[in-house]
Design a protein around this motif. Structure first.
Motif, PDB file in Angstrom:
ATOM      1  N   LYS A  72      -8.289 -28.980 -15.767  1.00  0.00           N
ATOM      2  CA  LYS A  72      -7.589 -28.492 -14.583  1.00  0.00           C
ATOM      3  C   LYS A  72      -6.231 -29.177 -14.472  1.00  0.00           C
ATOM      4  O   LYS A  72      -6.086 -30.334 -14.870  1.00  0.00           O
ATOM      5  CB  LYS A  72      -8.390 -28.833 -13.326  1.00  0.00           C
ATOM      6  N   ARG A  73      -5.286 -28.448 -13.911  1.00  0.00           N
ATOM      7  CA  ARG A  73      -3.955 -29.035 -13.740  1.00  0.00           C
ATOM      8  C   ARG A  73      -3.636 -29.111 -12.244  1.00  0.00           C
ATOM      9  O   ARG A  73      -3.932 -28.180 -11.499  1.00  0.00           O
ATOM     10  CB  ARG A  73      -2.915 -28.178 -14.444  1.00  0.00           C
ATOM     11  N   PHE A  74      -3.021 -30.203 -11.837  1.00  0.00           N
ATOM     12  CA  PHE A  74      -2.635 -30.364 -10.437  1.00  0.00           C
ATOM     13  C   PHE A  74      -1.126 -30.613 -10.329  1.00  0.00           C
ATOM     14  O   PHE A  74      -0.546 -31.266 -11.203  1.00  0.00           O
ATOM     15  CB  PHE A  74      -3.369 -31.555  -9.807  1.00  0.00           C
TER      16      PHE A  74
ATOM     17  N   GLY B  21      -0.587 -19.560 -15.978  1.00  0.00           N
ATOM     18  CA  GLY B  21      -1.261 -19.944 -14.748  1.00  0.00           C
ATOM     19  C   GLY B  21      -0.501 -19.419 -13.541  1.00  0.00           C
ATOM     20  O   GLY B  21      -1.070 -19.167 -12.485  1.00  0.00           O
ATOM     21  N   LEU B  22       0.796 -19.286 -13.684  1.00  0.00           N
ATOM     22  CA  LEU B  22       1.652 -18.744 -12.613  1.00  0.00           C
ATOM     23  C   LEU B  22       2.769 -17.956 -13.291  1.00  0.00           C
ATOM     24  O   LEU B  22       3.480 -18.483 -14.156  1.00  0.00           O
ATOM     25  CB  LEU B  22       2.236 -19.901 -11.786  1.00  0.00           C
ATOM     26  N   ASP B  23       2.888 -16.670 -12.905  1.00  0.00           N
ATOM     27  CA  ASP B  23       3.858 -15.785 -13.562  1.00  0.00           C
ATOM     28  C   ASP B  23       5.301 -16.282 -13.383  1.00  0.00           C
ATOM     29  O   ASP B  23       5.602 -16.968 -12.407  1.00  0.00           O
ATOM     30  CB  ASP B  23       3.754 -14.373 -12.968  1.00  0.00           C
TER      31      ASP B  23
ATOM     32  N   VAL C 191      10.864 -29.698  -4.958  1.00  0.00           N
ATOM     33  CA  VAL C 191      10.664 -30.896  -5.768  1.00  0.00           C
ATOM     34  C   VAL C 191       9.236 -30.832  -6.297  1.00  0.00           C
ATOM     35  O   VAL C 191       8.288 -30.736  -5.522  1.00  0.00           O
ATOM     36  CB  VAL C 191      10.858 -32.178  -4.924  1.00  0.00           C
ATOM     37  N   VAL C 192       9.080 -30.845  -7.620  1.00  0.00           N
ATOM     38  CA  VAL C 192       7.755 -30.697  -8.241  1.00  0.00           C
ATOM     39  C   VAL C 192       7.335 -32.020  -8.866  1.00  0.00           C
ATOM     40  O   VAL C 192       8.105 -32.646  -9.591  1.00  0.00           O
ATOM     41  CB  VAL C 192       7.773 -29.618  -9.355  1.00  0.00           C
ATOM     42  N   CYS C 193       6.100 -32.404  -8.568  1.00  0.00           N
ATOM     43  CA  CYS C 193       5.532 -33.600  -9.174  1.00  0.00           C
ATOM     44  C   CYS C 193       4.276 -33.157  -9.924  1.00  0.00           C
ATOM     45  O   CYS C 193       3.311 -32.692  -9.308  1.00  0.00           O
ATOM     46  CB  CYS C 193       5.204 -34.585  -8.061  1.00  0.00           C
TER      47      CYS C 193
ATOM     48  N   ASN D  40      14.504 -19.276 -13.601  1.00  0.00           N
ATOM     49  CA  ASN D  40      13.202 -18.647 -13.790  1.00  0.00           C
ATOM     50  C   ASN D  40      12.248 -19.720 -14.297  1.00  0.00           C
ATOM     51  O   ASN D  40      12.601 -20.474 -15.202  1.00  0.00           O
ATOM     52  CB  ASN D  40      13.354 -17.582 -14.888  1.00  0.00           C
ATOM     53  N   HIS D  41      11.076 -19.818 -13.715  1.00  0.00           N
ATOM     54  CA  HIS D  41      10.117 -20.792 -14.228  1.00  0.00           C
ATOM     55  C   HIS D  41       8.703 -20.247 -14.079  1.00  0.00           C
ATOM     56  O   HIS D  41       8.485 -19.242 -13.391  1.00  0.00           O
ATOM     57  CB  HIS D  41      10.268 -22.152 -13.535  1.00  0.00           C
ATOM     58  N   ARG D  42       7.751 -20.868 -14.779  1.00  0.00           N
ATOM     59  CA  ARG D  42       6.365 -20.399 -14.772  1.00  0.00           C
ATOM     60  C   ARG D  42       5.461 -21.593 -15.067  1.00  0.00           C
ATOM     61  O   ARG D  42       5.944 -22.694 -15.372  1.00  0.00           O
ATOM     62  CB  ARG D  42       6.163 -19.329 -15.856  1.00  0.00           C
TER      63      ARG D  42
ATOM     64  N   VAL E 127       4.902 -29.290   2.337  1.00  0.00           N
ATOM     65  CA  VAL E 127       4.268 -29.862   1.141  1.00  0.00           C
ATOM     66  C   VAL E 127       3.136 -28.940   0.718  1.00  0.00           C
ATOM     67  O   VAL E 127       2.434 -28.394   1.574  1.00  0.00           O
ATOM     68  CB  VAL E 127       3.690 -31.264   1.454  1.00  0.00           C
ATOM     69  N   ARG E 128       2.997 -28.705  -0.565  1.00  0.00           N
ATOM     70  CA  ARG E 128       1.894 -27.876  -1.065  1.00  0.00           C
ATOM     71  C   ARG E 128       1.262 -28.574  -2.260  1.00  0.00           C
ATOM     72  O   ARG E 128       1.955 -29.116  -3.115  1.00  0.00           O
ATOM     73  CB  ARG E 128       2.427 -26.499  -1.473  1.00  0.00           C
ATOM     74  N   LEU E 129      -0.064 -28.552  -2.309  1.00  0.00           N
ATOM     75  CA  LEU E 129      -0.773 -29.096  -3.466  1.00  0.00           C
ATOM     76  C   LEU E 129      -1.377 -27.920  -4.228  1.00  0.00           C
ATOM     77  O   LEU E 129      -2.010 -27.058  -3.622  1.00  0.00           O
ATOM     78  CB  LEU E 129      -1.870 -30.064  -3.023  1.00  0.00           C
TER      79      LEU E 129
END
Ligand SMILES: O=C(O)CCC(=O)C(=O)O
Ligand SMILES: [Fe+2]
Length: 192
Positions: free
Chosen positions: A125-127, A43-45, A55-57, A115-117, A27-29
């Motif tokens: 701020k985004r979480f 924010g992320l290339d 799985v992204v929440c 491909n995603h970014r 799990v990563r936050l």
């Protein structure tokens, strides 16, 4: 569950147990501040995940964008009661090999690592929370042997996942345009 559904939909359910036995989960936050580059708001290339499935929440602030086959970027809106599932490249190998062997029945690739970014458009701020599955350290990712024969060559060499990730983040890997295909591809066909 999602992985089982994908494997099942590919018609190779009997291989699920051996796949599942060599998977680890993490799990990563993530926290994204206001991007330094206010022109692109990146924010992320753009990237493809190297693992099996992510799985992204997303929190209330949107930002995840996925590229379509036509090259357009589509924003994935956050939703309090749904998650986004991103297929990674390790899964793509299994999938491509299966598809290759059943080419006569299936005319096209069924699932692809997209491909995603991340772009952060506002000033807040985004979480996001990510739940990722990946092959266990040093486990080999390879297609079931009976699926490879003289008539149906496999598209990728079996590979050690840990070695792949090391290469990905090495100086050479960073310089390579498509490290995944450069490293494992057996033939010359495009596997984007
Ligand atoms: O935060 C997100 O929505 C996605 C992040 C991502 O793609 C990643 O960390 O690999
Ligand atoms: Fe990602």
């Amino acid at each position: 569950m999602v992985q089982m559904m994908i494997v099942e939909s590919l018609g190779v359910k009997k291989h699920y147990d051996s796949l599942a036995s060599s998977i680890t989960y993490a799990v990563r936050l993530s926290e994204y501040g206001v991007p330094l580059n206010q022109d692109t708001k990146i924010g992320l290339d753009p990237h493809k995940d190297p693992n099996l499935v992510t799985v992204v929440c997303q929190s209330k602030i949107e930002g995840l964008e996925v590229q379509t086959f036509d090259g357009d970027w589509v924003s994935v809106k956050p939703s309090p009661n749904s998650v986004t599932v991103i297929v990674g490249q390790a899964f793509q190998v299994l999938k491509l090999s299966f598809v290759n062997n059943f080419l006569q029945a299936w005319s096209n690739m069924r699932v692809r690592a997209p491909n995603h970014r991340v772009r952060v458009l506002g000033k807040e701020k985004r979480f996001s929370a990510l739940f990722a599955s990946r092959p266990s350290p040093n486990s080999m990712v390879k297609s079931p042997e009976e699926l490879g024969d003289e008539d149906h060559h496999l598209l990728f060499k079996p590979f050690n996942y840990t070695e792949f990730v090391k290469f990905l983040y090495s100086e050479e890997g960073r310089k390579t345009k498509d490290p995944f295909n450069a490293y494992f591809r057996i033939g010359n066909e495009e596997a984007a």
